[in-house]
Every structure is written in structure tokens, then in C-alpha cells.
Motif scaffolding. Structure first.
Motif, short mmCIF file in Angstrom:
data_model
loop_
_atom_site.label_atom_id
_atom_site.label_comp_id
_atom_site.label_asym_id
_atom_site.label_seq_id
_atom_site.Cartn_x
_atom_site.Cartn_y
_atom_site.Cartn_z
N ALA A 10 0.83 -1.21 0.00
CA ALA A 10 0.00 0.00 0.00
C ALA A 10 0.87 1.26 0.00
O ALA A 10 0.59 2.22 -0.72
N TRP A 11 1.93 1.24 0.81
CA TRP A 11 2.82 2.40 0.89
C TRP A 11 3.52 2.65 -0.45
O TRP A 11 3.62 3.79 -0.91
N ALA A 12 3.99 1.58 -1.09
CA ALA A 12 4.65 1.72 -2.40
C ALA A 12 3.66 2.27 -3.43
O ALA A 12 4.04 3.10 -4.28
N MET A 55 9.86 9.11 -1.29
CA MET A 55 9.73 7.97 -0.38
C MET A 55 9.91 8.41 1.08
O MET A 55 9.15 8.01 1.96
N VAL A 56 10.88 9.25 1.30
CA VAL A 56 11.13 9.74 2.67
C VAL A 56 9.98 10.63 3.14
O VAL A 56 9.60 10.61 4.32
N ALA A 57 9.40 11.39 2.21
CA ALA A 57 8.34 12.34 2.58
C ALA A 57 7.00 11.68 2.88
O ALA A 57 6.13 12.30 3.49
N MET A 58 6.84 10.43 2.47
CA MET A 58 5.55 9.78 2.63
C MET A 58 5.33 9.25 4.05
O MET A 58 5.12 8.06 4.27
N ARG A 59 5.36 10.15 5.02
CA ARG A 59 5.11 9.79 6.41
C ARG A 59 3.68 10.14 6.83
O ARG A 59 3.20 9.69 7.87
N GLU A 60 3.04 10.99 6.03
CA GLU A 60 1.64 11.34 6.28
C GLU A 60 0.95 11.42 4.93
O GLU A 60 1.18 12.33 4.14
N ILE A 61 0.09 10.45 4.67
CA ILE A 61 -0.50 10.29 3.34
C ILE A 61 -1.70 11.23 3.18
O ILE A 61 -2.60 11.25 4.02
N PRO A 62 -1.73 12.01 2.10
CA PRO A 62 -2.90 12.85 1.83
C PRO A 62 -4.17 12.01 1.69
O PRO A 62 -4.13 10.90 1.15
N ASP A 63 -5.27 12.54 2.17
CA ASP A 63 -6.52 11.79 2.19
C ASP A 63 -6.96 11.40 0.78
O ASP A 63 -7.37 10.26 0.55
N HIS A 64 -6.86 12.33 -0.19
CA HIS A 64 -7.32 12.01 -1.54
C HIS A 64 -6.46 10.92 -2.18
O HIS A 64 -6.96 10.06 -2.92
N THR A 65 -5.15 10.91 -1.87
CA THR A 65 -4.26 9.87 -2.40
C THR A 65 -4.63 8.51 -1.82
O THR A 65 -4.68 7.51 -2.54
N TRP A 66 -4.90 8.49 -0.52
CA TRP A 66 -5.23 7.22 0.13
C TRP A 66 -6.54 6.65 -0.44
O TRP A 66 -6.66 5.44 -0.65
N LYS A 67 -7.51 7.50 -0.72
CA LYS A 67 -8.77 7.02 -1.27
C LYS A 67 -8.56 6.37 -2.63
O LYS A 67 -9.15 5.32 -2.92
N LYS A 89 -2.18 3.21 9.66
CA LYS A 89 -1.19 2.12 9.67
C LYS A 89 -0.17 2.31 8.54
O LYS A 89 1.03 2.07 8.74
N VAL A 90 -0.64 2.73 7.38
CA VAL A 90 0.27 2.93 6.26
C VAL A 90 1.17 4.13 6.51
O VAL A 90 2.33 4.16 6.08
N ASP A 91 0.65 5.14 7.22
CA ASP A 91 1.47 6.31 7.57
C ASP A 91 2.75 5.89 8.29
O ASP A 91 3.81 6.49 8.10
N CYS A 92 2.65 4.87 9.12
CA CYS A 92 3.79 4.43 9.92
C CYS A 92 4.78 3.58 9.13
O CYS A 92 5.89 3.31 9.61
N ALA A 93 4.38 3.13 7.93
CA ALA A 93 5.22 2.20 7.18
C ALA A 93 6.54 2.82 6.76
O ALA A 93 7.59 2.16 6.80
N SER A 94 6.53 4.10 6.37
CA SER A 94 7.76 4.75 5.90
C SER A 94 8.85 4.68 6.95
O SER A 94 10.00 4.30 6.67
N GLU A 95 8.51 5.05 8.18
CA GLU A 95 9.52 5.03 9.25
C GLU A 95 10.01 3.62 9.51
O GLU A 95 11.21 3.39 9.68
N LYS A 96 9.10 2.66 9.54
CA LYS A 96 9.48 1.27 9.81
C LYS A 96 10.38 0.73 8.71
O LYS A 96 11.32 -0.02 8.98
#
Length: 510
Positions: free
Chosen positions: A178-180, A232-244, A296-303
Motif C-alpha cells: 500500500a505504501w509503495a 519515499m522519505v516524505a511519505m510519512r503522512e499520506i494525503p486523504d485524496h491519495t489514500w482514497k 497504519k500505512v502512515d507508519c510504514a515509511s519510518e518502519k
């Protein structure tokens, strides 16, 4: 064929400068000479489309443009006392939300072939000396080969980022995918410019991490790669429209895979599920995905990036890899160094005469009339001699399998026998696999495969049934395939990447 310095401009650029002709043509580009085409569902034959073209009878209408349109266009074009025509046109266009495209940052400026070293280019990729790298070899290892065969101003780089967190659970695998997908969706703002400039990029999930790939003209490859890694580094907080958008696409994909996958793919999926702890069925993936949230996906970048190790391969018109390595720096800032890379392995099937494992599964699509059978023989450990032997066996038996089960017995539309190797760098097996998709009951298909394969393997070992002259032809066929040279840079790269992805690094193995 065009010279290298005219690859991009050759098909479209006007090479002979004629000021008078250019001025004359530019003078014809006026609103008075404008032609407008309109296509609307609301047009009617009686009011708008009163004529009919003679070939297909398509209705259309043609009339002069309203004078009011010309008047309004002229007002936009005219300038006032304090500005010139072009400035007024820009201002008027801006009010309508129109503008010329910005300069494309990915259009290459340097299309020259890089000079080759005095001692020549190594035949295979070589490990880059850690001293020349801008990042520690405890964080990344790079393999590099400058192109000396295809002579194009292009290059390919691919990186696998190993992250232990990904292989810990199915949920982590789903979150990584999902993060990718989110990263790729966010990169769409650059995708058009990159594509027009002859560059391609991808961020995709990997069973043990994430894979990044960039390819195209070498000049702007580092710039594109840095754009990808910074996103990739910036994707720590996913925009709502992108996630939808991503959630909708992935949910549809998982549901289709879980309910509409063809029988043969379902059979292969269960085969892999039984052999590998890292494999999961589409149904399991769907069930897990339904519990995924944006948080949950928001946290994936850091992990993914807090503890990782990268292995990269660079090939093409590049003299040295420091620019590419520098572009990877944003994602290579782990807070914890890896002490080992997550391993991969497959289960060993029971050994000995008559030993087997039989897996029966009901298909997920009730409207599907076909069933499928895959029969896998683990012949030996995945070592070079064994791999070559099973490929020779497949060369001999492949056509015989198709001739008997498909042509003579009409067992199914999809019939095949091929060699397989688990490609785990020596931690797996090699052997033969027979696949059949058929409307006949899978039990009957299995019985016929067993009957034919038992006889075929016996014939293979019988010198009277497989004489030396015939076997020599099969050996030559295998050798011809091995000796075939890559036709494109991407073909050569793919061969070498297989060694990197399997972590074997035996580039001369072929």
C-alpha cells in the motif's frame, strides 16, 4: 537511423533556419484563421448536424464562427499602454486558468557516450570500492558495469532495500504494498515529464523490503532517482485524496484476485503457499487488507527506512556510480544497522520412492468450468550442475509432454512441462513442473499426468529410447540458449540483476 546527438530532436526539429518563412507562417496563426471542432452528445441532427459525410453517413455540421467569439478573442489579445501583446495574452490566459507548460527538468542535455577506461570495461559487473562511495558499505553495496556493447546514452539502476520489518508478518507485507502504491501515486506529478523525456521509474514491494528502479537517458537519471527517493522519505503522512485512490485500486485488485483468478494461477498460488512461509493466498491477502487503515500505512515509511540495507546494480552509459549513489542517500539513513538480511527458504517435500504431498483445493470462482493441476518434482538441491541437468531434461520432455497430453489426449488447452529453480541463492531446489488446465476433473488429469510422466522419465534414462545422437541435439539446443547474447541493455541488465536479487553475485555463472 539518427546520430546520437539528434535522437530527441531529429523527428521534430526544423533544421534549416529561414527567417522569412518563419515570419510568414507565424503571421498566419491568427484568431481569424482559427478552426474549432466540437463534439457533444447534446447535438441534434435537425439543429446542429444538418449534413452527412459521404463515406460512412456520419452526421455533422459546419458554419462560420460567431462574430462575438472573434470580438472577445481580440479584446484578450489587445494590449494597454503599459504592457506589450505577449504580456497581456499571458495575463488573460492566466485568468482563464491557462498557461504554457513549465520547463521539463528531466529532458537530457548530455547525450555523449562516456569514454571507456584505458584498460577496458570488465565483462561483468564489479563491486564498487567502499572508499569511492558516499555512503557506508554497511548500509549499501553497489555493483556496476559501464556499457561497451549497445552504445546508447542510457542507463539502468535497480535497488533492493532489505527491511526486516516487511517479512515479519502478512500485514507488514500488505502495508508495504500500500505504501509503495501511495508513493507511485504521489509521483504522478512527475511521471508525465519523466515519460516524455524518456525516463521510467517504479517503486514496488518486495518480500523482504522494497525495490526501486529507474531507467532511461543517463543524463537526468540521478535527478529522477533523487526525486523518487525524496518522495519515499516524505511519505510519512499520506494525503486523504491519495489514500482514497490507492485504497480503491488495491481493494479491487485483491477482490478480483481472490474471486476471479484463473484455476492455473490458483493452483500455482497454493503450491507456493505450501512450500514457503513467506507466501500467502489471495484470500488471505484480501482478509488482511480489509483491516488496513491510512494511519497504519502512515507508519510504514519510518518502519521501512529505520533499519535497512540496500544492494544496487547500475549499468549503462555511466563512467562512475557516485552520482547515482548520492541520489540514493535520502533513503539510506537508517537509525539501526542490520546484522543480517532476512533469509528465504522453501520446504523439502518427502523423499523416497512413492512419497508425495497431495493438496486439493476448491476454486474460488463458481462460474469457472476449468480446473488445474500442477505437479512439481523436487529433483535436487539448487546447484549449478543440477540446474543444468533439469533444464536439459525439460528440453527433452517439454515437446513430448505437449504432444502426448495436449495434442493426442486433448487433456486441456494449457499444457506444459518446464524446469524450475527456486532461485534462492542455493537455499532451494530445482526440478520439473508439469501444469495442465482442463475441463476434465482434476483427479483424472492428475492420473494421466502421473501415467505419462512415469513412462517418460523411464524413457529418458533408457539409451535405446534416447540415443546419443538425439541427446546431442538437445544438448546443442540448451547450449544455443545459454550462448544467446542480450539484444538490448535491459536484457543484459536483467541477467545480471538475477544474480543480485538471489544474492549469489556469480555474474559469470551463465
Amino acid at each position: 537511423k539518427l546520430p546520437v546527438d539528434k535522437v530527441l530532436s531529429g523527428p521534430s526539429k526544423v533544421w534549416d533556419f529561414d527567417q522569412e518563412d518563419i515570419a510568414e507562417m507565424a503571421g498566419l496563426l491568427t484568431c481569424a484563421r482559427l478552426r474549432v471542432f466540437l463534439a457533444m452528445k447534446s447535438f441534434t441532427e435537425d439543429e446542429h448536424c444538418t449534413e452527412k459525410e459521404r463515406w460512412y453517413g456520419t452526421r455533422f455540421g459546419a458554419e462560420a464562427l460567431p462574430e462575438e467569439w472573434h470580438t472577445r478573442w481580440e479584446l484578450c489579445r489587445c494590449c494597454d499602454d503599459n504592457s506589450n501583446v505577449s504580456e497581456s495574452a499571458d495575463i488573460a490566459a492566466g485568468k482563464l486558468g491557462l498557461a504554457l507548460p513549465k520547463m521539463n527538468p528531466f529532458v537530457p542535455q548530455d547525450l555523449e557516450l562516456k569514454p571507456q577506461p584505458a584498460l577496458g570495461v570488465p565483462k561483468h559487473p564489479v563491486k564498487v570500492d567502499p572508499v569511492t562511495m558516499v555512503v557506508s558499505n554497511k548500509v549499501m553495496q553497489v555493483y556496476f558495469r559501464q556499457d561497451d556493447t549497445f552504445n546508447l546514452p542510457k542507463a539502468i539502476v535497480q535497488v533492493t532495500l532489505y527491511c526486516p520489518w516487511v517479512s515479519e508478518s502478512l500485514e507488514h507485507r500488505i502495508l508495504t504494498r500500500a505504501w509503495a502504491s501511495v508513493v507511485m501515486e504521489e509521483l504522478n506529478e512527475f511521471s508525465y515529464d519523466a515519460d516524455v523525456a524518456g525516463l521510467v521509474h517504479a517503486v514496488s514491494p518486495h518480500p523482504r523490503g522494497v525495490t526501486v528502479n529507474c531507467m532511461g537517458y543517463h543524463d537526468k537519471l540521478p535527478e529522477l532517482l533523487r526525486t523518487v527517493t525524496e518522495k519515499m522519505v516524505a511519505m510519512r503522512e499520506i494525503p486523504d485524496h491519495t489514500w482514497k485512490i490507492v485504497h480503491t485500486v488495491l481493494e479491487r485488485s485483491y477482490k478480483n484476485a481472490a474471486s476471479k483468478m484463473d484455476p492455473l494461477r490458483q493452483a500455482k498460488e497454493w503450491e507456493l503457499r505450501c512450500l514457503s512461509k513467506a507466501a500467502f493466498t489471495s484470500g488471505e491477502q484480501l482478509a488482511c487488507f480489509l483491516g488496513v487503515t491510512r494511519e497504519k500505512v502512515d507508519c510504514a515509511s519510518e518502519k521501512l527506512l529505520e533499519s535497512c540495507y540496500a544492494e544496487a546494480l547500475l549499468q549503462g552509459n555511466v563512467a562512475e556510480p557516485s552520482g547515482i549513489v548520492e541520489a540514493l542517500r535520502p533513503i539510506l539513513q537508517p537509525t539501526c544497522l542490520l546484522d543480517r538480511i532476512p533469509s528465504q527458504a522453501v520446504a523439502a517435500l518427502p523423499d523416497g520412492p512413492g512419497s508425495c504431498v497431495l493438496v486439493r483445493r476448491t476454486g474460488t470462482n463458481p462460474d469457472e468450468r476449468n480446473g488445474a493441476v500442477t505437479l512439481l518434482l523436487q529433483a535436487a538441491k539448487e546447484e549449478l550442475n543440477n540446474v543444468v541437468f533439469v533444464e536439459l531434461a525439460a528440453q527433452v520432455l517439454g515437446s513430448r509432454c505437449f504432444d502426448e497430453l495436449r495434442t493426442k489426449q486433448q487433456l486441456g488447452y494449457i499444457v506444459g512441462l518446464q524446469a524450475f529453480a527456486d532461485r534462492l541463492g542455493g537455499n532451494g531446489f530445482c526440478g520439473l513442473v508439469v501444469v495442465v488446465q482442463s475441463e476434465k476433473h482434476p483427479a483424472e488429469v492428475h492420473r494421466r499426468i502421473d501415467a505419462w510422466l512415469g513412462e517418460a522419465l523411464t524413457t529418458l534414462a533408457d539409451e535405446t529410447q534416447s540415443p546419443d545422437e538425439e541427446m546431442t541435439q538437445y544438448v546443442e539446443a540448451v547450449l544455443t540458449r545459454y550462448k544467446e547474447k542480450p539484444k538490448k541493455l535491459v536484457d543484459e541488465f536483467t541477467r545480471h540483476w538475477g544474480e543480485v536479487s538471489q544474492r549469489r553475485f556469480q555474474f559469470s555463472r551463465r
